[in-house]
Design a protein around this motif. Structure first.
Motif, PDB file in Angstrom:
ATOM      1  N   LYS A  43      -1.406   5.013  -8.545  1.00 37.08           N
ATOM      2  CA  LYS A  43      -2.549   4.157  -8.247  1.00 37.08           C
ATOM      3  C   LYS A  43      -3.592   4.870  -7.704  1.00 37.08           C
ATOM      4  O   LYS A  43      -3.747   6.294  -7.686  1.00 37.08           O
ATOM      5  CB  LYS A  43      -1.795   3.640  -6.757  1.00 37.08           C
ATOM      6  CG  LYS A  43      -0.489   2.734  -6.919  1.00 37.08           C
ATOM      7  CD  LYS A  43      -0.514   1.706  -7.745  1.00 37.08           C
ATOM      8  CE  LYS A  43       0.530   0.892  -8.012  1.00 37.08           C
ATOM      9  NZ  LYS A  43       0.539  -0.372  -8.773  1.00 37.08           N
ATOM     10  N   THR A  44      -4.818   4.150  -7.556  1.00 35.37           N
ATOM     11  CA  THR A  44      -5.892   4.822  -7.311  1.00 35.37           C
ATOM     12  C   THR A  44      -6.620   4.458  -5.737  1.00 35.37           C
ATOM     13  O   THR A  44      -6.020   3.369  -5.354  1.00 35.37           O
ATOM     14  CB  THR A  44      -7.250   4.368  -8.316  1.00 35.37           C
ATOM     15  OG1 THR A  44      -7.522   2.887  -8.279  1.00 35.37           O
ATOM     16  CG2 THR A  44      -6.630   4.721  -9.860  1.00 35.37           C
ATOM     17  N   TYR A  45      -7.275   5.294  -5.486  1.00 34.14           N
ATOM     18  CA  TYR A  45      -7.763   5.321  -3.893  1.00 34.14           C
ATOM     19  C   TYR A  45      -9.344   5.407  -3.848  1.00 34.14           C
ATOM     20  O   TYR A  45      -9.707   6.452  -4.602  1.00 34.14           O
ATOM     21  CB  TYR A  45      -7.004   6.015  -2.947  1.00 34.14           C
ATOM     22  CG  TYR A  45      -5.604   5.770  -3.257  1.00 34.14           C
ATOM     23  CD1 TYR A  45      -4.886   4.666  -2.448  1.00 34.14           C
ATOM     24  CD2 TYR A  45      -4.856   6.537  -4.267  1.00 34.14           C
ATOM     25  CE1 TYR A  45      -3.550   4.493  -2.618  1.00 34.14           C
ATOM     26  CE2 TYR A  45      -3.377   5.890  -4.297  1.00 34.14           C
ATOM     27  CZ  TYR A  45      -2.824   5.065  -3.502  1.00 34.14           C
ATOM     28  OH  TYR A  45      -1.323   4.827  -3.544  1.00 34.14           O
TER      29      TYR A  45
ATOM     30  N   PRO B 184      -2.447  10.652 -20.991  1.00 33.03           N
ATOM     31  CA  PRO B 184      -1.446   9.752 -21.838  1.00 33.03           C
ATOM     32  C   PRO B 184      -1.969   8.416 -21.203  1.00 33.03           C
ATOM     33  O   PRO B 184      -2.762   8.042 -20.388  1.00 33.03           O
ATOM     34  CB  PRO B 184      -0.265  10.250 -20.966  1.00 33.03           C
ATOM     35  CG  PRO B 184      -0.605  11.581 -20.445  1.00 33.03           C
ATOM     36  CD  PRO B 184      -1.970  11.604 -20.003  1.00 33.03           C
ATOM     37  N   SER B 185      -1.543   7.739 -22.284  1.00 33.63           N
ATOM     38  CA  SER B 185      -2.017   6.277 -22.175  1.00 33.63           C
ATOM     39  C   SER B 185      -1.749   5.324 -20.994  1.00 33.63           C
ATOM     40  O   SER B 185      -2.328   4.843 -20.258  1.00 33.63           O
ATOM     41  CB  SER B 185      -1.624   5.372 -23.506  1.00 33.63           C
ATOM     42  OG  SER B 185      -0.084   5.140 -23.466  1.00 33.63           O
ATOM     43  N   ASN B 186      -0.520   5.770 -20.313  1.00 34.22           N
ATOM     44  CA  ASN B 186      -0.214   5.207 -19.283  1.00 34.22           C
ATOM     45  C   ASN B 186      -0.720   5.736 -17.909  1.00 34.22           C
ATOM     46  O   ASN B 186      -1.168   4.915 -17.167  1.00 34.22           O
ATOM     47  CB  ASN B 186       1.197   5.481 -18.746  1.00 34.22           C
ATOM     48  CG  ASN B 186       1.783   7.062 -18.558  1.00 34.22           C
ATOM     49  OD1 ASN B 186       1.145   7.772 -19.401  1.00 34.22           O
ATOM     50  ND2 ASN B 186       2.331   7.206 -17.588  1.00 34.22           N
ATOM     51  N   LEU B 187      -1.417   6.850 -17.915  1.00 32.71           N
ATOM     52  CA  LEU B 187      -2.041   7.449 -16.991  1.00 32.71           C
ATOM     53  C   LEU B 187      -3.709   6.852 -17.216  1.00 32.71           C
ATOM     54  O   LEU B 187      -4.444   6.696 -16.256  1.00 32.71           O
ATOM     55  CB  LEU B 187      -2.260   8.862 -16.757  1.00 32.71           C
ATOM     56  CG  LEU B 187      -1.009   9.487 -16.424  1.00 32.71           C
ATOM     57  CD1 LEU B 187      -0.945  11.120 -16.382  1.00 32.71           C
ATOM     58  CD2 LEU B 187      -0.342   8.789 -15.387  1.00 32.71           C
TER      59      LEU B 187
ATOM     60  N   PRO C 217      -9.577   0.532  -7.056  1.00 35.13           N
ATOM     61  CA  PRO C 217      -8.932   1.509  -6.058  1.00 35.13           C
ATOM     62  C   PRO C 217      -8.721   0.855  -4.755  1.00 35.13           C
ATOM     63  O   PRO C 217      -9.550  -0.180  -4.365  1.00 35.13           O
ATOM     64  CB  PRO C 217     -10.064   2.499  -6.017  1.00 35.13           C
ATOM     65  CG  PRO C 217     -11.143   2.229  -6.049  1.00 35.13           C
ATOM     66  CD  PRO C 217     -11.008   0.973  -7.236  1.00 35.13           C
ATOM     67  N   LYS C 218      -7.618   1.228  -4.041  1.00 36.46           N
ATOM     68  CA  LYS C 218      -7.362   0.704  -2.739  1.00 36.46           C
ATOM     69  C   LYS C 218      -8.237   1.381  -1.904  1.00 36.46           C
ATOM     70  O   LYS C 218      -8.416   2.669  -2.127  1.00 36.46           O
ATOM     71  CB  LYS C 218      -5.849   0.916  -2.296  1.00 36.46           C
ATOM     72  CG  LYS C 218      -5.746   0.684  -0.730  1.00 36.46           C
ATOM     73  CD  LYS C 218      -4.214   1.206  -0.428  1.00 36.46           C
ATOM     74  CE  LYS C 218      -4.019   0.984   1.049  1.00 36.46           C
ATOM     75  NZ  LYS C 218      -2.569   1.430   1.520  1.00 36.46           N
ATOM     76  N   VAL C 219      -8.946   0.940  -0.758  1.00 33.95           N
ATOM     77  CA  VAL C 219      -9.932   1.403   0.359  1.00 33.95           C
ATOM     78  C   VAL C 219      -9.235   1.988   1.303  1.00 33.95           C
ATOM     79  O   VAL C 219      -8.307   1.392   1.900  1.00 33.95           O
ATOM     80  CB  VAL C 219     -10.887   0.381   0.576  1.00 33.95           C
ATOM     81  CG1 VAL C 219     -11.892   1.068   1.415  1.00 33.95           C
ATOM     82  CG2 VAL C 219     -11.750  -0.312  -0.549  1.00 33.95           C
TER      83      VAL C 219
END
Length: 444
Positions: free
Chosen positions: A276-278, A420-423, A431-433
């Motif tokens: 996940k992104t942040y 890789p494609s999944n990443l 992103p979540k803050v």
């Protein structure tokens, strides 16, 4: 239930200590030599032999001196590696850290004042306002903040804007710039409380930024607008490129799309699921510029991305807690460097997640990975280019054990085109803050 310590307990503690056969020996050693010297493990010196199966050629190390600009030194070093390979400039060539430093402090000041305005309706003792006022600006930063500056202002060689007293030793400038910013914060909050118009606020802030520009020019020098790029390459051939702007220089001599380079973190805490992104609230420098964004990955994937980038011949910017289990004289970063738990005969371990959550560790310093030693295709130790000059470590280079990488490295920067494609899909997420004080918002 509150229970005070009584003297019977203290007497028992002393009796327990007296019953230990080695207590007097340990006490004598530690009181005379200190904890680290007595717990130093000689085996670490042997294991951290500075030989690597992948070892990039990167030239001389830089020196940030008495400043906290490691993040920009490290980032500019990665760009410098590219320039050295493509144009054969000398090993001691450097890009101007002071040029980036000027614009960083200028933009951070504006970013701070904008956040003061946004939070003006909150009380001074709210956690967010208190956090904001604790450090209006500082030397530290993150990769995305560097990119925001370069995308807006370009870069220049060090010869076009060299270091000054205040760039090399930043305490005085930081003290008085933060004093001014806190005064400006008080003025802006007072104006807003009195019902001042947006136009009045805008004009007042413009006067403030004009004064800040003057302060920065007096301390760091007038920022370069055009310059001639002169150098002799390693074949002793003379080159000159005239009347370049900083952005023209970046596009011609660095020639990299910074949008391709993304931040990868390893934060094994419950509040940050992997893949996940942040981003972090109120973290940045350029208003309207690039957002700080992290993709959180498990350590196996994290390390593999760094190895893959090194195999392509490209160094890796990274952020870590450099003060943990390290020896700057020897240039060693190793979890086995000191056996403090054995010295005191107690468990001093914390998981990586716990050390983040309980305030034991966070990112404090940025450097560059320039090599790795692979045994059966698995990393054993890593080569690190620091920015503390050539009198520390092995001419400024450090050796980092793989265990130290796993324990104390929190961030790397890699080219997203090779994910890789999944990443790639994971990195593209919104992103979540996170709260401003989240450990992943720490500035290197």
């Amino acid at each position: 239930m509150t229970k005070e310590i009584n003297f019977d307990q203290i007497n028992q503690y002393q009796a327990n200590l007296d019953n230990r056969k080695d207590s007097s020996v340990v006490e004598r050693a530690v009181t005379h030599q200190g904890i680290l010297a007595v717990s130093s493990d000689f085996k670490s010196d042997i294991n951290m032999n500075p030989v690597f199966s992948i070892d990039l050629s990167t030239g001389d190390v830089s020196d940030q001196k008495q400043s906290g600009r490691c993040w920009m030194f490290a980032a500019l070093n990665t760009m410098n590696h590219r320039l050295m390979n493509n144009f054969k400039v000398a090993d001691d060539f450097e890009l101007s850290q002071n040029y980036i430093n000027f614009w960083d402090k200028f933009e951070k000041s504006n970013y701070f004042l904008e956040n003061v305005i946004k939070t003006a309706d909150e009380p001074l003792d709210s956690r967010k306002v208190a956090w904001l006022l604790a450090t209006p600006q500082q030397d530290g930063g993150q990769w995305d903040m560097l990119c925001a500056l370069v995308e807006k202002y370009g870069v220049v060689p060090k010869s076009a804007m060299p270091e000054t007293f205040s760039s090399n030793s930043s305490n005085q400038l930081n003290k008085f710039l933060n004093l001014k910013l806190r005064r400006n914060a008080a003025q802006l909050r007072e104006l807003i409380a009195s019902g001042a118009s947006e136009d009045h606020l805008s004009k007042t802030k413009d006067i403030m930024m004009n004064e800040i520009y003057r302060m920065l020019t007096y301390t760091l020098g007038t920022p370069t607008k055009k310059f001639n790029f002169e150098y002799r390459d390693k074949d002793k051939q003379y080159h000159i490129d005239q009347d370049l702007t900083p952005k023209e220089f970046f596009n011609k001599y660095i020639n990299v799309d910074l949008d391709d380079y993304v931040s990868i973190i390893n934060s094994p805490t419950d509040d940050k699921p992997f893949n996940k992104t942040y981003t972090i609230d109120m973290l940045g420098n350029v208003v309207g510029g690039r957002q700080v964004k992290h993709l959180n990955l498990e350590m196996h994937d994290f390390k593999q991305l760094a190895i893959d980038q090194l195999k392509r011949g490209e160094s890796v910017w990274f952020g870590s807690d450099v003060g943990q289990s390290s020896d700057s004289k020897k240039g060693i970063l190793d979890t086995e460097l000191y056996a403090v738990d054995e010295l005191f005969d107690m468990d001093l371990s914390l998981s990586k997640g716990a050390q983040l959550q309980f305030g034991e560790s966070l990112m404090t310093h940025a450097m560059v990975i320039t090599g790795v030693d692979l045994v059966d295709d698995k990393p054993v130790r890593w080569k690190v280019e620091n920015s503390w000059g050539n009198k520390v470590g092995n001419k400024g280079y450090f050796v980092m054990s793989d265990a130290w990488m796993e324990k104390y490295v929190y961030q790397i920067v890699v080219n997203k085109n090779y994910l890789p494609s999944n990443l790639k899909k994971a990195q593209a997420q919104s992103p979540k803050v996170l709260a401003p004080w989240d450990p992943m918002g720490a500035l290197a």
